[in-house]
Design an enzyme around this catalytic site. Structure first.
Site, PDB file in Angstrom:
ATOM      1  N   ASP A 228       0.871  -1.175   0.000  1.00  0.00           N
ATOM      2  CA  ASP A 228       0.000   0.000   0.000  1.00  0.00           C
ATOM      3  C   ASP A 228       0.905   1.222   0.000  1.00  0.00           C
ATOM      4  O   ASP A 228       2.070   1.121  -0.371  1.00  0.00           O
ATOM      5  CB  ASP A 228      -0.968  -0.013   1.186  1.00  0.00           C
ATOM      6  N   HIS A 251       2.229   1.780  -3.117  1.00  0.00           N
ATOM      7  CA  HIS A 251       1.355   2.659  -3.889  1.00  0.00           C
ATOM      8  C   HIS A 251       1.910   4.075  -3.931  1.00  0.00           C
ATOM      9  O   HIS A 251       1.207   4.992  -4.353  1.00  0.00           O
ATOM     10  CB  HIS A 251      -0.057   2.665  -3.311  1.00  0.00           C
TER      11      HIS A 251
END
Length: 406
Positions: A228, A251
């Site tokens: 993430d 991310h």
């Protein structure tokens, strides 16, 4: 003959030599050694070592040192709250291993809790210290139960002057580190962080750092492997510096998401000397559009500089329609205020997923898009470098192609 000035000096010297100093006279001024406690480990995963650690904090937490020796393993089957630590030094040279019980940890906010503490160092002097979130069971359960609530590994709320350094953090059930509650002066440095799964279920939502309402937070010399955001600047983050960080599989270094259910502000952010490897984006900003109960997002004075992009899908991305469909945003355009956003010194090559596109800047039609880009040399594997833009200023600094989305 002594002149008045010399006489005064002579008198002062005589007085100082005749009377001992306060340091010499006062035994209270002698520095006392810090109290040192080593918690007794139970030696078995079936024994919760948290009570023993809490006992050590009660004895040595006020200005003392708590040591977890190299070669030792402490099994933590319940939340470890560091309440009672004030100007204390926690030295982890062994392993703090949390249980993998999804029943116990379900719904818990934190595994290691730092709440309203002023003056705390949580560190490894040798680099051998490990904080293990033991998150595999959580990864597997979340894969089949998206409502399962998982705890953050290290949760800092309020307080000031906190340092986390020299440690390895591994396999949190959820986020690695969270800072919020108007915390001030927090330093994370020299950390190795990795979330990996040994099953087909990835370690979802394992943000490296979620920095919320806080001021003067520094993250430096850190490596993160996760699934993430590597670093997320959440609502209320202010004066945050991220430097000399390497992120793999993440991310990106992200502002947001902002404006989901009310007005949000992020400001005064510097992220520089960053290496981004195989991430969905190297850096970006995520804001919700207008309407549907969403609030106004304001992002001010944010600089992303000196990014080395290695196989990321996008080098830079602005999303003004986050969390909603394209058709929704046609009727409810983005209204975020982006002011003083600087993107400079990006180099490297994207993954090729969107080749020839290397960046996607979709500013809101009803918002402000004060963004500049310079020394931006990222290319797709084809050698091309298309930057998609919508609602960006003519002074952006790079050539734009229409068709941005997100």
């Amino acid at each position: 003959m002594l002149y008045p000035r010399n006489l005064a000096l002579f008198s002062l010297l005589s007085l100082s030599s005749a009377a001992p100093s306060q340091v010499e006279r006062s035994p209270d001024a002698v520095l006392k050694p810090r109290a040192v406690c080593t918690p007794t480990a139970g030696g078995s995963p079936s024994i919760d070592d948290v009570p023993a650690i809490r006992k050590a904090i009660a004895s040595c937490g006020n200005g003392g040192t708590i040591v977890f020796p190299a070669g030792s393993t402490y099994y933590l089957n319940s939340v470890l709250d560091l309440a009672g630590c004030s100007n204390c030094d926690i030295q982890v040279e062994g392993v703090l291993k949390f249980s993998g019980s999804t029943e116990y940890w379900g719904g818990k906010t934190a595994m290691l809790n730092i709440d309203m503490i002023n003056g705390l160092r949580l560190r490894s002097l040798t680099g051998s210290g490990v904080i293990d979130g033991n998150g595999q069971n959580a990864y597997d359960r979340f894969a089949s139960d998206k409502n399962y609530k998982r705890p953050t590994l290290l949760y800092i709320t309020g307080g000031s002057n906190i340092e986390v350094s020299g440690l390895r953090q591994k396999n949190p059930p959820n986020v690695f580190n969270s800072v919020k509650g108007d915390t001030q002066h927090v330093t994370f440095k020299n950390l190795r962080m990795d979330a990996t799964s040994n099953s087909q279920n990835p370690p979802k939502n394992t943000d490296g750092f979620d920095i919320g309402a806080s001021t003067h937070v520094t993250i430096s010399s850190v490596s993160v492997t996760n699934d993430d955001d590597c670093v997320a600047f959440k609502p209320g983050s202010n004066y945050v510096t991220v430097e000399d960080v390497t992120c793999t599989g993440s991310h990106g270094i992200s502002v947001g998401s902002l404006g989901k259910s009310g007005p949000d502000v992020v400001q005064n952010i510097l992220a520089h000397r960053i290496t981004m490897i195989e991430s969905t984006k190297a850096a970006g900003i995520k804001t919700y559009p207008s309407g549907n109960g969403h609030g106004l997002s304001t992002v001010k004075n944010v600089t992303f500089s000196d990014f080395n992009v290695r196989g990321c899908d996008y080098a830079f991305q602005i999303e003004s329609c986050y969390g909603e469909s394209e058709s929704y945003c046609e009727s409810n355009p983005g209204n975020a205020i982006l002011q003083g956003i600087v993107v400079k010194g990006f180099s490297g090559t994207t993954s090729g997923k969107y080749d020839p596109v290397v960046a996607n800047l979709n500013c809101g039609a009803r918002g402000t898009c004060d963004v500049s880009m310079s020394a931006f040399s990222v290319k797709a594997p084809s050698g091309k470098a298309t930057v998609l833009c919508d609602n960006t200023p003519s002074s952006l600094g790079v050539s734009c192609t229409s068709g941005a989305s997100g």
